[in-house]
Scaffold this active site. Sequence first.
Site, PDB file in Angstrom:
ATOM      1  CG  HIS A 175      33.754 -19.882  17.738  1.00 24.15           C
ATOM      2  ND1 HIS A 175      34.218 -19.170  18.821  1.00 24.15           N
ATOM      3  CD2 HIS A 175      33.224 -21.019  18.239  1.00 24.15           C
ATOM      4  CE1 HIS A 175      33.993 -19.854  19.922  1.00 24.15           C
ATOM      5  NE2 HIS A 175      33.390 -20.982  19.606  1.00 24.15           N
ATOM      6  CD  GLU A 195      28.867 -21.780  17.678  1.00 28.47           C
ATOM      7  OE1 GLU A 195      28.599 -21.897  18.888  1.00 28.47           O
ATOM      8  OE2 GLU A 195      29.903 -22.252  17.155  1.00 28.47           O
ATOM      9  CG  HIS A 196      29.830 -18.310  21.440  1.00 32.94           C
ATOM     10  ND1 HIS A 196      30.070 -18.440  22.781  1.00 32.94           N
ATOM     11  CD2 HIS A 196      30.453 -19.343  20.843  1.00 32.94           C
ATOM     12  CE1 HIS A 196      30.830 -19.503  22.982  1.00 32.94           C
ATOM     13  NE2 HIS A 196      31.085 -20.075  21.825  1.00 32.94           N
ATOM     14  CD  GLU A 219      34.441 -22.120  22.715  1.00 31.13           C
ATOM     15  OE1 GLU A 219      33.829 -21.027  22.696  1.00 31.13           O
ATOM     16  OE2 GLU A 219      34.187 -23.063  21.942  1.00 31.13           O
TER      17      GLU A 219
END
Lengths: 432, 431
Positions: free
Chosen positions: A70, A73-74, A145
Amino acid sequence: MQFKVKENKGLGEKVYHTVLNSGLSLFVLPKQSFSKKYAIFSTRFGSIDNSFSLEGNGEKHLKVPDGVAHFLEHKLFDQEDGNAFDHFAAYGGSPNAYTSFTQTTYLFSCTDFFPENFNLLLDFVQSPYFTEESVAKEQGIIQQEIRMYQDNPDWRVFFNLLESLYSEHPVRNDIAGSVESISFITKDILYTCYNTFYHPSNMAIFVTGDLSPQEVLALVERNMAGKSFSQPENIQRDYPMEQPEVQRKEVSQELSVSQPIINIGFKDTYNYLDGKELLFRDLACELMLELIFGKSESFYNRLYDEEIIDDLFSADYIAECTYGYTLISARTNDPDRLHHEVLMEIEQVRKRGLNEEDFNRHKRKLRGELLRSFNSLEFIANNYLAYKFRGIEFFDIVDLLQDITLEDLEKMLAEHLQEKYHAISVIKPYSG
Amino acid sequence: MLFPESKTVPININTHILPTTKFKTIIITVFIQQILDKELAARTALIPAVLERGTSGCPTYRDLRKRLEELYGAELTADVSKKGEKHVLTFSLEVINDKFVPGEKLLRRGLELLKDVLADPLLENGTFKSSYVEQEKRQLEKEINSLINDKISYALERCIQNMCYSERFGVFKYGAVSDLEKITPETLYQYYVNLLAENPIDIVIVGEVEPEKTYSLVEDIFSFSRSSRLKEIPPAEAKNVPAEIRYFQEKLPVNQGKLNLGYRTNFAYSDDEYLALLFYNGILGGFPHSKLFQNVREKASLAYYVFSRLEKHKGIQLIGSGIDVENYELALEIIEKQVELVRHGEISQEEMENTRIGLINQYKTIGDSPYNLVNFFLDGLVGESAKGLEYYIEGLQSVKKDDVVEIAQKVYLDTVYFLRSPDGEERGETV
C-alpha cells in the site's frame, strides 16, 4: 502481435487478449458508444505478500514490514518531475489506485486524450522514484489514513474478525499496516519490492471504452519500445502454514457507534485453489449462502420481524487462492442472539436440505445481477483482472453458474460452515 | 436536449424517456417531491420503508423479494433524498433488457410491480398494516442514530445542522427520532394518500426502449387517481450573508479529528453563475490538482483526505478534512489561506485549464451511467433548471478567471465545526 478473442454471447461482450514480449498481458474490451475510457494497470502484489524470495536470488528470503504494498502504491505517484496526479490533470484524466490483499491496481478514466493519459499511466507505474525525504512525508499522510480507518467501525469489525480467524496467514494484517509498521519502511525496501513485483510478467493491463484493440496495443508497444526488462524470475511467495482452527473464537472492541455491529466468519479449509475449481467453489458457496440467508428466505424475514437485524444484514463468500471464508455481517442490538440463530439455522438447513425451487430462483437472480453489473466499465475491468490473477476467465462465470447443481451446493454445505472453524467479532458502543 | 422525450400521462404524472442502447438494463425511477420540513421529515422518510414491506399482491416482504428474484434479480430501491429544501421520495426498479432473456416481459412486469409498491400497498382495515409501520419506525430510529457510525458523514451533517439551525435545510433527511413516536398507521396512511394525489410526480425511464410503446405502457399501468391541481414545492433560498463566523466543537472518543467549514456562496443551481461556481469549488478542492489537496495534504502532510463540495441546491460550499486534533489551527490557517488566494485572483492559467478539462470530463461521463443520468435529471427538476448536458459542456468552455474571482467575492465563511477527541484545547462552542 495477434489477439486472442474471447466472446460471451450471453453477456454480449468480447475481450481481446495478447501477451507482449516482456511477458505483460494486455486485455481490451471495446465498448462502443461510451464516452468514458477506463484503463487499469495491475500487479500481483498485495498486503499478504510480505514474505518472499526470488528463485535466481540464491533463495534469499525477505520479510518486509506490513503495509508495504500500500505504501508503494502511494509512493509511485511521486515522480522525479513532480506528482503524477498533476500530469494527468492537464489531460482531464482522473487517476487513482488501490491496494487489496492480493493486488495493487493503478487506474485512470478519461473522455479525451486517451493516448496521452494512457502513456502517463504506463510511465509512472514503470518509473519508481523514492527518496528518504518523500518516504518520510508519505508516512504522515498514511498515518492519517490509518487513523481514519481506526474510527471506521465497519473496517475495525472486519479486521478484528480476520485477526481472529487466522493465526498465521498475513490476511490477518491490515492492508495499510500499522502506524508502527510503516515507520520501518525505507526507500530501499520499496525498491526491493518494486523490482520483485513490478516486472511486466507479474502484471496485466485492462482497457475498456470506445477503442480498438489494435490502437491500444500500438500505444503499449510504442511506450515499451525504449524500455528493457530483465528476464522474468519466478517469485516464491511464502505463506505460513495455516491450521483450520481459528486463532480465537471471539473478539470485541468499543467505539462510538449507535448499536453493536457483528461479523461472523467461517473459515474454509483448503490450502490452495485456483482456476475453475476456485470459481466453482466461489459460486456454489455464494448460492448456498443466498439459499440460507437471502432476503427472500425465512431466516432473514423472521429476524427482521423480531428486529434482531436490519436490511444491512449480508452473507458473502470470499474466495482467494490461499484462503477462503464466509462473512456474515449485521448491525444488531443482540449480537449473542444473532450469533446463536446463525449457528442454529446452519444446523437446521443441514437437516432439512436445500430446496430446488429456491435454488433456481436464486440462480436466476445471480445471473441478472451479473448482467446488470456489466453496465459499469470499472466493474468489468477491475473484476476481470482480479479473476485473471486467480487463474479464472471472468466470462466463464455465466456458463459455470448454469452448470451448478443443487447437489453441488449440498456438498458445500456438508463441507463448509463448520461451527468449529468459526469466529465472531463485535463492535460495541462505549459502556458507561 | 438530454431528455428529448417527455409527456404528461393523464393522471398528471410527467414521464420522461431516454432511449439508449448503452446499457444492459432498463431503469425506471419515480420521484415524488415534497417540501423539506421539520414537521414532515420523519413521516416522509418512513413512507418508502413501509411501502417496501409489501403490496396487496405480494403481502409480505418475502413475497416481494421472491417476485424480484424471479424477475432476474430486479433491483428495487426506495428511499428519500434531500435536495436543497426539497425532500424527494425515490422509487427505482432496474430490470434486465429483455433481449438478454428472450421470452420475458421484464419491463412490463417491472412497471407493474413498481406501480403496486407505490399505489397498491398492503392495507389492513383501510390503513397501512400496523406491524409494518411500528417495525419501520424502530428501524428508522436506528437508521437516524447510526449516522454517528460514519464519522465523515456525521461531521458533515452536524456542520450543516449547526450552520442552518434556523433554516429548513438544517433538517436531517430521515427526520428526528422525537417525531417518530406520534406517527400512527392511520396518520401515516392519510399523509401518504394526500402525497400521492397532490404532490408532483415524475417518472424517468432510461434504457433500450421504444418511447411510444413505453408511454402507452406507463399510461396503462399507472392508472390511480391524482388531483388535477398539484402542490407547489418552493425552491431553497440560496442568498445568505452571515453576520459573523460561528465556531463549534463536538467531543467524541475518536482517533482523528474532522474539521468542516461551511460557506455561503449566494448562488443557486439555476443561476448563470453556477458554471463559474463549479470552477471556484474545483480550483479549491474538487480535484487532486486543487489548492486544498496540494497544500493540506501534499505540502503539509496534515491529512489523507481534504475536499470541497457544493450543496448545489442551497448555495452552500463545504470543506472537509481529517486531521490530528493538535493540527487544528495549522489546518484551518492553510485552508483559509487557499480561499483567500482565490479571492485575490491568485489562480494560475494551469489551475484554470486543469479544472476546466476536469469538469468537462465529469459532465461528459454522466451519460455513461444510468444512475448518474437519472440524478442529473433530478437536479434539473428540483433546481428548476432544465438544461441538458451540452449546456454544461459548452458553457464550461468559456468561463474565465475573472468570473471565478467574482464568485469568490460573494462567498462567506459561516460555520467552522470540529469533531474531536476530548483532550486538548477548546475550539469553539461545544454542541
